[in-house]
Write a protein that holds these residues in place. Sequence first.
Motif, PDB file in Angstrom:
ATOM      1  N   HIS A  93      41.985  46.020  55.491  1.00  9.98           N
ATOM      2  CA  HIS A  93      42.939  45.291  54.643  1.00  9.98           C
ATOM      3  C   HIS A  93      44.021  46.209  54.086  1.00  9.98           C
ATOM      4  O   HIS A  93      43.805  47.423  53.938  1.00  9.98           O
ATOM      5  CB  HIS A  93      42.206  44.609  53.484  1.00  9.98           C
ATOM      6  CG  HIS A  93      41.419  45.562  52.633  1.00  9.98           C
ATOM      7  ND1 HIS A  93      41.904  46.060  51.437  1.00  9.98           N
ATOM      8  CD2 HIS A  93      40.192  46.128  52.786  1.00  9.98           C
ATOM      9  CE1 HIS A  93      40.997  46.871  50.903  1.00  9.98           C
ATOM     10  NE2 HIS A  93      39.953  46.935  51.698  1.00  9.98           N
ATOM     11  N   GLN A  97      43.186  47.106  44.802  1.00  5.81           N
ATOM     12  CA  GLN A  97      42.871  46.740  43.425  1.00  5.81           C
ATOM     13  C   GLN A  97      44.113  47.028  42.569  1.00  5.81           C
ATOM     14  O   GLN A  97      44.990  47.787  42.990  1.00  5.81           O
ATOM     15  CB  GLN A  97      41.677  47.570  42.932  1.00  5.81           C
ATOM     16  CG  GLN A  97      40.364  47.240  43.615  1.00  5.81           C
ATOM     17  CD  GLN A  97      39.790  45.902  43.159  1.00  5.81           C
ATOM     18  OE1 GLN A  97      40.061  45.431  42.058  1.00  5.81           O
ATOM     19  NE2 GLN A  97      39.007  45.269  44.019  1.00  5.81           N
ATOM     20  N   ASP A 104      41.501  52.973  50.473  1.00  4.67           N
ATOM     21  CA  ASP A 104      40.616  51.804  50.570  1.00  4.67           C
ATOM     22  C   ASP A 104      41.351  50.695  51.325  1.00  4.67           C
ATOM     23  O   ASP A 104      42.354  50.170  50.842  1.00  4.67           O
ATOM     24  CB  ASP A 104      40.237  51.354  49.141  1.00  4.67           C
ATOM     25  CG  ASP A 104      39.417  50.074  49.104  1.00  4.67           C
ATOM     26  OD1 ASP A 104      39.075  49.543  50.178  1.00  4.67           O
ATOM     27  OD2 ASP A 104      39.121  49.608  47.982  1.00  4.67           O
ATOM     28  N   GLU A 138      41.551  41.192  50.800  1.00  2.00           N
ATOM     29  CA  GLU A 138      40.140  41.615  50.783  1.00  2.00           C
ATOM     30  C   GLU A 138      39.654  41.850  49.363  1.00  2.00           C
ATOM     31  O   GLU A 138      38.496  41.611  49.037  1.00  2.00           O
ATOM     32  CB  GLU A 138      39.967  42.890  51.621  1.00  2.00           C
ATOM     33  CG  GLU A 138      38.504  43.255  51.901  1.00  2.00           C
ATOM     34  CD  GLU A 138      37.871  44.112  50.828  1.00  2.00           C
ATOM     35  OE1 GLU A 138      36.649  44.329  50.887  1.00  2.00           O
ATOM     36  OE2 GLU A 138      38.580  44.572  49.901  1.00  2.00           O
ATOM     37  N   GLU A 139      40.556  42.358  48.497  1.00  2.00           N
ATOM     38  CA  GLU A 139      40.089  42.803  47.177  1.00  2.00           C
ATOM     39  C   GLU A 139      39.794  41.639  46.225  1.00  2.00           C
ATOM     40  O   GLU A 139      38.954  41.757  45.347  1.00  2.00           O
ATOM     41  CB  GLU A 139      41.112  43.754  46.540  1.00  2.00           C
ATOM     42  CG  GLU A 139      41.336  45.055  47.326  1.00  2.00           C
ATOM     43  CD  GLU A 139      40.138  46.006  47.278  1.00  2.00           C
ATOM     44  OE1 GLU A 139      39.095  45.618  46.751  1.00  2.00           O
ATOM     45  OE2 GLU A 139      40.263  47.123  47.808  1.00  2.00           O
ATOM     46  N   GLN A 206      33.657  55.257  50.051  1.00  2.00           N
ATOM     47  CA  GLN A 206      33.715  54.766  48.670  1.00  2.00           C
ATOM     48  C   GLN A 206      32.476  55.133  47.869  1.00  2.00           C
ATOM     49  O   GLN A 206      32.184  54.518  46.840  1.00  2.00           O
ATOM     50  CB  GLN A 206      33.940  53.248  48.617  1.00  2.00           C
ATOM     51  CG  GLN A 206      35.181  52.788  49.375  1.00  2.00           C
ATOM     52  CD  GLN A 206      35.444  51.313  49.248  1.00  2.00           C
ATOM     53  OE1 GLN A 206      34.861  50.522  49.989  1.00  2.00           O
ATOM     54  NE2 GLN A 206      36.281  50.929  48.314  1.00  2.00           N
ATOM     55  N   HIS A 394      38.174  52.611  44.146  1.00  2.00           N
ATOM     56  CA  HIS A 394      38.638  51.629  43.154  1.00  2.00           C
ATOM     57  C   HIS A 394      39.129  52.406  41.937  1.00  2.00           C
ATOM     58  O   HIS A 394      38.822  52.074  40.793  1.00  2.00           O
ATOM     59  CB  HIS A 394      37.547  50.613  42.787  1.00  2.00           C
ATOM     60  CG  HIS A 394      37.374  49.569  43.859  1.00  2.00           C
ATOM     61  ND1 HIS A 394      36.603  48.453  43.711  1.00  2.00           N
ATOM     62  CD2 HIS A 394      37.925  49.458  45.092  1.00  2.00           C
ATOM     63  CE1 HIS A 394      36.647  47.715  44.806  1.00  2.00           C
ATOM     64  NE2 HIS A 394      37.452  48.314  45.669  1.00  2.00           N
TER      65      HIS A 394
HETATM   66 MN    MN Z   1      38.191  47.769  47.617  1.00  2.00          MN
END
Ligand code: MN
Length: 422
Positions: A93, A97, A104, A138-139, A206, A394
């Motif tokens: 994606h 965030q 990410d 996605e988030e 992550q 994140h």
């Molecule tokens: Mn994420």
Amino acid sequence: MNEITKPAGKQASAAVNEQRLWQRHVDMAKFGATPKGGVNRQALSAEDIKARALFAEWVAKRGFELFVDEIGNLFVRRPGTDPNAAPVLSGSHMDSQPTGGRFDGIYGVLAAFEALEAIDDAGIKTKRPLEAAAWTNEEGARFAPGCMGSLVYTKPDRLQQMLQVKDAQGTVLKDALAATTAALPKAKKRAFATPVDCFIEAHIEQGPILEAEKKTIGVVTGIQGSRRFKIEVIGQDDHAGTTPRARRKDALSAAVHIVAGLEKLFHWDKEDVTRFTVGRFVVEPNAPSVVPGYVWFTIDFRDPRLEILDKLGDQVEGICQANARKCEVKVTQTNRTPPIGFKGLVADAVLAATQRLGYPHMHIFSGAGHDAQHLFNICPTGMIFVPCERGISHNEIENAAPADLAAGARVLADVMVDLANR
Ligand code: MN
Ligand code: GLV
Ligand code: MN
């Protein structure tokens, strides 16, 4: 040796260009760049639109075709020699965030595109087409739920419901989506029912494990499950100076007790496996001299064990009601995704390519959620992890090493060729 463990003739991995891949990350990180070095590129925002437009430029320059579906998912296609074959698909994606990092999601999109370019540069023909995907939202930070693009791609009957979702400002997803696709006039329309041969997602871990174990590649064995809830506590706005305790219906006070009750439920295991987060907490009217009449908050609950997801998740409603005091409580489950395990075709191909390339590697289970969870429902699926600095994600300071990102892209390029020519 089966078809997948046999070394590919020409190695796509040898054509992966670390500098090109890194520069694309640097270029993408400009869209929504935050002062602390991260990105705020929420789904279907002006920043997301600009990032998509640049991606479309790169795709056009390369001479690949770009497709977009009705939820805004993007697909870059490199044709195969068999015109009827379904594609080997890879991607992730582009959204982030609100205080997200530079890797990410976008890594998986850029790694897939790098794989297509490398395979092209190496002059490798594949039987099946190869595609790089960028899944919408996605988030789930701006429009809930997350993994929306991959969810709708695999369950098209959810499209109409998703188009009506509103963000905190009242913008309807359908309108944000129209603005997004209008900025991609050259992308061809694609139907949801388009079959996929198999799916591989590359992502930063992550978490701290790969770095701690000094491994470059994580061969992902599965993803833990999750349940998400929206809890609304309805009380009554009242004057802070004149309303006695006995007459108050204080939604914030009730919500605090509810959260304390939920912590008791979810902080149950000594092993610290269950994850429970209240990440958004909204108080209305949020004025110092008004008894709060309305609170809503989110629960993000995750666990690798289906029975625990069921057992604890099913107690949420009861705990909310038991701690509501004089307020009314409304509990809505917004998402339920069971845990999954990656086995067979794609996971085997990832392991074989990693071993051939000689990277230090390990099997690893994903604590984070990914679009691969939905693709898993329609085709053989697997994931490749690369390390990220101190496991922080994140977070605007999220970081990853160019060499590790390139290593993941090399594995991905070889896996895509192996799967497309099997
Ligand atoms: Mn994420
Ligand atoms: C994905 O971003 C997640 O929250 O796991
Ligand atoms: Mn992600």
